[in-house]
Design an enzyme around this catalytic site. Structure first.
Site, PDB file in Angstrom:
ATOM      1  N   LYS A 198       0.846  -1.208   0.000  1.00 41.16           N
ATOM      2  CA  LYS A 198       0.000   0.000   0.000  1.00 41.16           C
ATOM      3  C   LYS A 198       0.875   1.249   0.000  1.00 41.16           C
ATOM      4  CE  LYS A 198      -1.859   2.897   2.773  1.00 41.16           C
ATOM      5  NZ  LYS A 198      -1.772   4.143   1.971  1.00 41.16           N
ATOM      6  N   GLU A 273       9.900   1.110  10.584  1.00 39.86           N
ATOM      7  CA  GLU A 273      10.915   2.147  10.368  1.00 39.86           C
ATOM      8  C   GLU A 273      10.216   3.469  10.620  1.00 39.86           C
ATOM      9  OE1 GLU A 273      13.967   1.645   9.840  1.00 39.86           O
ATOM     10  OE2 GLU A 273      13.951  -0.461   9.257  1.00 39.86           O
ATOM     11  N   CYS A 307      13.642  10.337   6.926  1.00 35.93           N
ATOM     12  CA  CYS A 307      13.579   9.949   8.341  1.00 35.93           C
ATOM     13  C   CYS A 307      14.934  10.146   9.015  1.00 35.93           C
ATOM     14  CB  CYS A 307      13.106   8.516   8.475  1.00 35.93           C
ATOM     15  SG  CYS A 307      13.931   7.386   7.367  1.00 35.93           S
ATOM     16  N   GLU A 404      10.165  15.166  15.261  1.00 38.95           N
ATOM     17  CA  GLU A 404      10.523  15.023  13.847  1.00 38.95           C
ATOM     18  C   GLU A 404       9.705  16.027  13.039  1.00 38.95           C
ATOM     19  OE1 GLU A 404       9.360  11.442  11.530  1.00 38.95           O
ATOM     20  OE2 GLU A 404      11.428  11.534  10.810  1.00 38.95           O
TER      21      GLU A 404
HETATM   22  P1  NAP Z   1       1.959   8.285   8.058  1.00 37.40           P
HETATM   23  O1  NAP Z   1       0.582   8.731   8.343  1.00 37.40           O
HETATM   24  O2  NAP Z   1       2.706   7.523   9.063  1.00 37.40           O
HETATM   25  O3  NAP Z   1       1.871   7.475   6.678  1.00 37.40           O
HETATM   26  C1  NAP Z   1       2.723   6.445   6.256  1.00 37.40           C
HETATM   27  C2  NAP Z   1       1.900   5.349   5.596  1.00 37.40           C
HETATM   28  O4  NAP Z   1       1.027   4.743   6.561  1.00 37.40           O
HETATM   29  C3  NAP Z   1       0.979   5.845   4.498  1.00 37.40           C
HETATM   30  O5  NAP Z   1       0.888   4.862   3.486  1.00 37.40           O
HETATM   31  C4  NAP Z   1      -0.322   6.003   5.244  1.00 37.40           C
HETATM   32  O6  NAP Z   1      -1.467   6.061   4.434  1.00 37.40           O
HETATM   33  C5  NAP Z   1      -0.312   4.787   6.127  1.00 37.40           C
HETATM   34  N1  NAP Z   1      -1.219   4.868   7.272  1.00 37.40           N
HETATM   35  C6  NAP Z   1      -1.724   5.983   7.878  1.00 37.40           C
HETATM   36  N2  NAP Z   1      -2.535   5.641   8.900  1.00 37.40           N
HETATM   37  C7  NAP Z   1      -2.544   4.291   8.950  1.00 37.40           C
HETATM   38  C8  NAP Z   1      -3.200   3.342   9.797  1.00 37.40           C
HETATM   39  N3  NAP Z   1      -3.997   3.718  10.793  1.00 37.40           N
HETATM   40  N4  NAP Z   1      -2.980   2.040   9.584  1.00 37.40           N
HETATM   41  C9  NAP Z   1      -2.165   1.634   8.601  1.00 37.40           C
HETATM   42  N5  NAP Z   1      -1.537   2.475   7.755  1.00 37.40           N
HETATM   43  C10 NAP Z   1      -1.710   3.796   7.932  1.00 37.40           C
HETATM   44  O7  NAP Z   1       2.839   9.495   7.644  1.00 37.40           O
HETATM   45  P2  NAP Z   1       2.330  10.815   6.918  1.00 37.40           P
HETATM   46  O8  NAP Z   1       0.959  11.220   7.304  1.00 37.40           O
HETATM   47  O9  NAP Z   1       2.530  10.547   5.495  1.00 37.40           O
HETATM   48  O10 NAP Z   1       3.366  11.872   7.482  1.00 37.40           O
HETATM   49  C11 NAP Z   1       3.221  12.410   8.795  1.00 37.40           C
HETATM   50  C12 NAP Z   1       4.544  12.527   9.496  1.00 37.40           C
HETATM   51  O11 NAP Z   1       5.119  11.229   9.626  1.00 37.40           O
HETATM   52  C13 NAP Z   1       5.611  13.296   8.759  1.00 37.40           C
HETATM   53  O12 NAP Z   1       5.496  14.656   8.932  1.00 37.40           O
HETATM   54  C14 NAP Z   1       6.866  12.731   9.353  1.00 37.40           C
HETATM   55  O13 NAP Z   1       7.180  13.350  10.564  1.00 37.40           O
HETATM   56  C15 NAP Z   1       6.509  11.295   9.573  1.00 37.40           C
HETATM   57  N6  NAP Z   1       6.997  10.440   8.483  1.00 37.40           N
HETATM   58  C16 NAP Z   1       8.102   9.705   8.694  1.00 37.40           C
HETATM   59  C17 NAP Z   1       8.598   8.919   7.673  1.00 37.40           C
HETATM   60  C18 NAP Z   1       9.812   8.085   7.847  1.00 37.40           C
HETATM   61  O14 NAP Z   1      10.413   7.672   6.871  1.00 37.40           O
HETATM   62  N7  NAP Z   1      10.205   7.773   9.053  1.00 37.40           N
HETATM   63  C19 NAP Z   1       7.983   8.882   6.435  1.00 37.40           C
HETATM   64  C20 NAP Z   1       6.827   9.638   6.250  1.00 37.40           C
HETATM   65  C21 NAP Z   1       6.354  10.409   7.295  1.00 37.40           C
HETATM   66  P3  NAP Z   1      -1.922   7.525   3.938  1.00 37.40           P
HETATM   67  O15 NAP Z   1      -1.043   7.819   2.823  1.00 37.40           O
HETATM   68  O16 NAP Z   1      -3.327   7.405   3.527  1.00 37.40           O
HETATM   69  O17 NAP Z   1      -1.774   8.467   5.102  1.00 37.40           O
END
Ligand code: NAP
Ligand code: MG
Length: 501
Positions: A198, A273, A307, A404
């Site tokens: 996904k 991760e 990250c 972060e």
């Molecule tokens: P996120 O919400 O953690 O999204 C990452 C992935 O998880 C996306 O595919 C997301 O789908 C999915 N997801 C969201 N809620 C979920 C749930 N309840 N169950 C299963 N999967 C779920 O991250 P984001 O909203 O894209 O970004 C928010 C913050 O996360 C960023 O500002 C950053 O601080 C952090 N982040 C960290 C990393 C890293 O590499 N460590 C990468 C991205 C973001 P959707 O696309 O529909 O939300």
């Protein structure tokens, strides 16, 4: 000068990428392209312009169920379950070749959907993805167990075998879509698991294109399935589904926690991760010029949406001003713009929501007494641009220093002497423990400090990723490791077999 010479050089394969985006996109389940059960679609946008990129299928619970059944069927079907390791390796190598052949198109699609400079996509993300496939292809034939000497009564022949865990749900974020997708699927497929991927709702395009290549190179039906959709519906349904044996996730620490809870029902194996707040430490003997370049690259690459971005800079006081001035000059000189513009050094952030979130952290820091040395503002445009930002005079309690941010925002701090214990304590004062970078030419200090840092990866005098080097976090940066031997072992279960002979 003729108008000819004023024209920007064309972006390779941009027309192919646009043509692909304009296609009718579906879900890939059990080796077939299918409509989502709900018939619903959602739009993705170019973060540099706000322009519509594509409409993609919106997977919901019913589609998750179909994909899990297809993946389970693949785990039972001889075509995948009994495929010889060298045949799995061959498929992965063919996929690597196909991805390499289409690298220009993938880079253009990535830039259209995610925003990063197309040069970065083409010459970093794509080669890394190709390397990940080839590296993991090599492991398919080497997942051996051990022969074990037993001490109990009797004569025994005992050994272990490594078997694929089974059906794996793989959920990836938007910061490096193709590289993250491949980092997940390559070891899982090499180990013989069946995968349901996904991608992030913001960036599904390269995962969609990849699914077509997977179909073309001939993976058996159900070995790879793709669900485009939202995290709170498709993602949550996948992580809770009793037919899923393992979840691997890259993203926020907050969603990581939700996944741990959702996975508890059937004790899914979980690899996470999560976020980071990587310290970059410059000792006084370092090559200051190289350290300045390295520190700037570490936080401003991909607009800080990494990250492992070096978001906290610790510098010896003798060179502190020199380093802050150097990094701030790079920040102010960085050409920020659309990823297809040949001059662009830093692209947009993923969305206006992220831009506001990032600027909110900066504003909060300034209100609490931080000093702005560069950036700190949005850059106009139809898209979501944030100027590369450098702050000093932050303290350890400020959110800008602790959390972060996932944007191009650096907090710079000085330290007074070379007490490695104290430097490590300051660097370790974080809930995260993903990475750390040290700049020094003092071999002894480098070794001693590397061992004191609570981080999954410590780099000395440089940065980067390698498929062979385990990557993952201490503390709240995650569970487990990707890449290297650890990365592929995480897709296997160990079975012990003991025979009285
Ligand atoms: P996120 O919400 O953690 O999204 C990452 C992935 O998880 C996306 O595919 C997301 O789908 C999915 N997801 C969201 N809620 C979920 C749930 N309840 N169950 C299963 N999967 C779920 O991250 P984001 O909203 O894209 O970004 C928010 C913050 O996360 C960023 O500002 C950053 O601080 C952090 N982040 C960290 C990393 C890293 O590499 N460590 C990468 C991205 C973001 P959707 O696309 O529909 O939300
Ligand atoms: Mg989200």
């Amino acid at each position: 000068m003729s108008t000819q010479t004023l024209e920007k050089p064309p972006v390779p394969a941009l027309d192919e990428a646009r043509a692909f985006a304009a296609r009718r996109h579906q879900l890939f389940i059990g080796g077939r392209w299918v409509e989502p059960q709900s018939g619903e679609r959602f739009a993705t946008h170019d973060p540099a312009t706000g322009a519509h990129v594509a409409d993609v299928a919106k997977a919901m619970e019913a589609d998750v169920d179909l994909a899990v059944h297809a993946a389970r069927a693949a785990m039972e079907d001889t075509a995948w379950a009994e495929m010889k390791p060298n045949a799995r390796a061959l498929l992965l190598n063919r996929l690597a070749d196909a991805l390499e052949r289409h690298a220009d198109e993938f880079a253009a699609l990535e830039t259209m959907d995610q925003g990063k400079p197309v040069r970065d996509a083409r010459f970093f993300d794509l080669p890394y993805a190709v390397d990940l496939l080839r590296y993991n292809a090599g492991w398919a034939t080497k997942l051996n167990g051990e022969s074990i000497s037993l001490s109990g009564p009797g004569t025994w022949h005992a050994f272990t075998v490594r078997e694929p865990i089974g059906v794996v749900a793989q959920i990836v974020p938007w910061n490096a879509p193709i590289a993250m997708a491949v980092a997940k699927i390559a070891p899982a497929l090499a180990a013989g698991c069946a995968v349901i991927l996904k991608p992030a709702e913001e960036t599904p395009m390269t995962a969609l294109r990849l699914a077509h290549l997977i179909e073309e190179v001939g993976f058996p039906a159900g070995a790879f399935n793709l669900l485009t959709g939202f995290g709170d519906s498709a993602g949550a349904a996948l992580t809770a589904h009793p037919g899923v044996d393992k979840v691997t996730f890259t993203g926020s620490t907050e969603v990581g926690r939700l996944i741990i809870n959702a996975a508890a029902g059937n004790f899914k194996r979980v690899t996470l991760e999560l976020g980071g707040k990587t310290p970059c430490i410059i000792l006084p003997d370092a090559d200051v010029g190289a350290a300045i370049q390295g520190a700037a690259r570490s936080i401003f690459s991909n607009a800080g949406q990494i990250c492992n971005a070096g978001s906290r800079l610790f510098v010896h006081r003798n060179i502190f001003e020199q380093v802050v001035e150097g990094v701030s000059a790079i920040a102010e000189g960085t050409k920020v713009g659309g990823g297809f513009d040949a001059d662009t050094q830093m692209g947009p952030v993923i969305s206006s929501t992220q831009r506001e979130r990032i600027l909110g952290y900066v504003k909060g820091g300034l209100e609490a007494g931080a000093t702005l040395r560069a950036g700190g503002r949005e850059i106009g445009g139809p898209g979501a641009f944030v100027a590369p930002t450098v702050l000093t005079d932050t303290d350890a309690q400020m959110a800008v220093r602790r959390e972060e941010i996932f944007g191009p925002v650096l907090c710079a701090m000085s330290f007074g002497d070379e007490d490695l214990e104290q430097i490590a304590r300051d660097a370790n004062a974080s809930d995260y423990g993903l990475g750390a970078v040290i700049w020094t030419n003092n071999l002894s200090a480098a070794h001693r400090l590397a061992r004191k840092l609570k981080a999954g990866t410590v780099r000395v005098n440089g940065g980067g990723l390698d498929p062979a080097l385990p990557f993952g976090g201490f503390k709240q940066s995650g569970w487990g490791r990707e890449n290297g031997r650890e990365g592929i072992d995480a897709y296997t279960e160990v079975k012990s077999i003991a025979m009285a002979i």
